[in-house]
Design a protein around this motif. Structure first.
Motif, short mmCIF file in Angstrom:
data_model
loop_
_atom_site.label_atom_id
_atom_site.label_comp_id
_atom_site.label_asym_id
_atom_site.label_seq_id
_atom_site.Cartn_x
_atom_site.Cartn_y
_atom_site.Cartn_z
N PRO A 17 16.03 109.25 138.30
CA PRO A 17 16.93 110.12 139.03
C PRO A 17 18.26 109.43 139.26
N THR A 18 19.33 110.23 139.22
CA THR A 18 20.66 109.67 139.40
C THR A 18 21.43 110.49 140.42
N THR A 19 22.47 109.91 140.96
CA THR A 19 23.32 110.57 141.93
C THR A 19 24.76 110.29 141.57
N PRO A 20 25.71 110.96 142.23
CA PRO A 20 27.12 110.72 141.93
C PRO A 20 27.55 109.28 142.14
N THR A 21 26.79 108.48 142.87
CA THR A 21 27.18 107.11 143.13
C THR A 21 26.56 106.13 142.15
N ASP A 22 25.82 106.61 141.17
CA ASP A 22 25.18 105.72 140.20
C ASP A 22 26.23 104.90 139.46
N THR A 23 25.91 103.66 139.22
CA THR A 23 26.78 102.84 138.38
C THR A 23 26.31 102.93 136.95
N ALA A 24 27.22 102.73 136.03
CA ALA A 24 26.88 102.86 134.62
C ALA A 24 26.07 101.67 134.15
N THR A 25 25.17 101.92 133.21
CA THR A 25 24.41 100.85 132.59
C THR A 25 25.19 100.34 131.39
N ARG A 26 24.57 99.47 130.63
CA ARG A 26 25.22 98.94 129.44
C ARG A 26 25.59 100.05 128.46
N ALA A 27 24.74 101.07 128.41
CA ALA A 27 25.00 102.15 127.46
C ALA A 27 26.14 103.04 127.89
N ALA A 28 26.45 103.07 129.17
CA ALA A 28 27.51 103.94 129.66
C ALA A 28 28.86 103.28 129.47
N ILE A 29 29.86 104.11 129.25
CA ILE A 29 31.21 103.62 129.03
C ILE A 29 32.01 103.82 130.30
N ALA A 404 22.03 107.62 119.56
CA ALA A 404 22.60 106.30 119.82
C ALA A 404 21.53 105.30 120.25
N GLU A 405 20.61 105.74 121.11
CA GLU A 405 19.53 104.85 121.53
C GLU A 405 18.62 104.49 120.36
N ALA A 406 18.36 105.47 119.49
CA ALA A 406 17.52 105.21 118.32
C ALA A 406 18.21 104.21 117.39
N LEU A 407 19.50 104.34 117.21
CA LEU A 407 20.24 103.39 116.37
C LEU A 407 20.22 101.99 116.97
N ASP A 408 20.35 101.90 118.29
CA ASP A 408 20.24 100.60 118.96
C ASP A 408 18.89 99.95 118.69
N LEU A 409 17.83 100.76 118.70
CA LEU A 409 16.49 100.24 118.45
C LEU A 409 16.37 99.65 117.05
N PRO A 449 13.13 100.89 125.59
CA PRO A 449 12.51 99.63 126.00
C PRO A 449 13.47 98.44 125.89
N LEU A 450 14.52 98.56 125.10
CA LEU A 450 15.52 97.50 125.04
C LEU A 450 16.17 97.27 126.39
N LYS A 451 16.30 98.32 127.17
CA LYS A 451 16.94 98.21 128.47
C LYS A 451 15.96 97.74 129.54
N LYS A 452 14.68 97.62 129.16
CA LYS A 452 13.66 97.20 130.11
C LYS A 452 13.06 95.85 129.73
N GLY A 453 13.60 95.27 128.68
CA GLY A 453 13.13 93.94 128.27
C GLY A 453 11.76 93.92 127.65
#
Length: 455
Positions: A17-29, A404-409, A449-453
């Protein structure tokens, strides 16, 4: 009337779940690099490949019943050129989307309809108000249309009177459409298409139509080739306001043979009608305010009715999709099996390719969570152009983010970055403000799973 009840939402398995205050992850620009909002070019509607006999039956059912099931005594439409005005506080995107839609109605449906100034009288008033104003006027509605009204204030005073009754009308002269001005550009446009279509044309929705906005599954969000044909028939010179069901039905063969010559040689399919019990079960399964146990019972009821009716079409698929949606949080494996069944039945239904694109987001999301980039890409690839053809930016951006996530994998990080960037312009139209775009980025990114190690 477009409601929040039955959207094929893009909620994905294992999403956070996300909210307007969420910070971007590595995938977000970062916000500062968000590209401009993208919009669609020339429409690419597909003409319906149906027999004229079936089209005539569809026309009658759409035109002589309300969504509630109440029968309408006579046919009604505008009998003069139609004028449209916009009032309230319209969002910036509404003007261009309205111009594009009015052009389509003139060119594809041969309807004499024009926009006029906001301070001049008009047959149709489109008032842009807040979602809260709409909910106060009509709970659970995202937008709606009413007869003999020019403002939402006026509607509150006349609500539940004969003045706002569609069944009391004998000719359409003045209507009002209420759209949200604080929703995403796509949601505003989707409301515009459905409500304007109902303001000038059919008032009913039919679950058995796979290729139409006149369907409560809310899969199609812009007017399709089928819808334009229905509207063209609606304004055919052979019929007029005040005609009975029988009088209109008598003239429909001539109308459809003229506007759809290819349909005269096609064999009729005679699709079965949808029992009200099935529609109510689907609404209970996916609608607001229903406890989880009751949702499961309702979904099972919809599946049982679909099986008993012998359906092999999109309605049986939708029942499986609904059950899958409900099970996502508690039993992902069972949900996956229902999504597979949904895809199976959608594949059997002509005109249901867009439906399969929605299912593909669920199947591809599972493949991403399992680290299977190759399978995710196979699932996504056939549906990207279909989402674009149907002008569904929210769906298109979701498919691109999954790609994009599939390509990262697969270690193809440069390609992934390009695809992700491309998705953002569509996300800005489909999901709206930057915080909503960031939320969608984080939602999709959290699947990998790349983002979860893990790998």
């Amino acid at each position: 009337m477009r409601r929040f009840l039955l959207p094929l939402a893009l909620t994905l398995n294992a999403c956070m779940p996300t909210t307007p205050t969420d910070t971007a992850t590595r995938a977000a620009i970062a916000n500062s690099t968000f590209p401009p909002m993208k919009t669609f070019g020339a429409p690419r509607p597909v003409r319906p490949a149906k027999s004229n006999n079936d089209l005539a039956l569809d026309f009658v059912e759409l035109s002589f019943n309300l969504e509630s099931g109440r029968a309408l005594p006579v046919f009604t439409r505008f009998e003069t050129p139609i004028s449209v005005r916009v009032t309230g506080a319209p969002p910036a995107s509404l003007g261009s989307d309205l111009n594009k839609l009015l052009h389509r109605l003139r060119s594809e449906a041969s309807i004499d309809i024009q926009q006029t100034a906001s301070n001049k009288p008009a047959n149709i008033t489109i008032e842009a108000v807040s979602r809260a104003d709409i909910r106060r006027a009509l709970p659970h509605a995202a937008c709606f249309v009413v007869p003999n009204i020019t403002s939402i204030k006026e509607y509150r005073q006349a609500k539940r009177t004969s003045r706002t009754s569609w069944a009391e009308m004998r000719e359409r002269k003045q209507l009002a459409i209420f759209l949200p001005n604080d929703a995403s550009p796509q949601e505003v446009r989707d409301c515009l298409h459905e409500e304007l279509a109902q303001a000038i044309g059919p008032l009913n929705d039919l679950y058995r139509l796979p290729d139409s906005v006149f369907n409560d599954d809310n899969v199609h969000t812009v007017l399709t080739g089928f819808d334009m044909m229905m509207l063209k028939a609606y304004y055919a010179p052979e019929i007029r306001s005040g005609m009975t069901r029988g009088q209109v039905a008598q003239r429909l063969p001539q109308i459809f043979n003229r506007i759809n010559p290819a349909g005269g040689a096609r064999a009729a399919k005679f699709a079965t009608r949808t029992p009200r019990a099935w529609s109510q079960a689907v609404q209970s399964a996916l609608g607001p305010g229903t406890a989880m146990k009751a949702r499961l019972v309702a979904a099972d009821k919809a599946l049982n009715i679909a099986a008993a009716m012998g359906w092999q079409d999109h309605r049986r698929a939708f029942a499986h999709y609904a059950k899958g949606r409900i099970l996502l949080g508690s039993d992902p494996e069972a949900a996956y099996q229902h999504f597979l069944m949904a895809d199976k039945y959608y594949a059997k239904t002509p005109g249901a390719t867009l439906h399969r694109a929605y299912v593909a987001t669920q199947l591809a999301a599972r493949a991403v969570t399992q680290g299977d980039g190759e399978r995710a890409l196979r699932l996504i690839s056939p549906h990207i152009d279909k989402a674009a053809q149907n002008e569904n930016a929210a769906l298109l951006s979701t498919l691109l983010l999954l790609r994009a996530e599939a390509l990262d994998l697969q270690g193809r990080t440069a390609e992934a970055r390009t695809v992700r960037l491309d998705s953002l312009g569509w996300a800005r139209y489909g999901f709206g403000p930057d915080w909503a775009v960031r939320a969608k980025l984080r939602e999709i990114s959290s699947l990998s799973p790349l983002k979860k190690g893990r790998i």
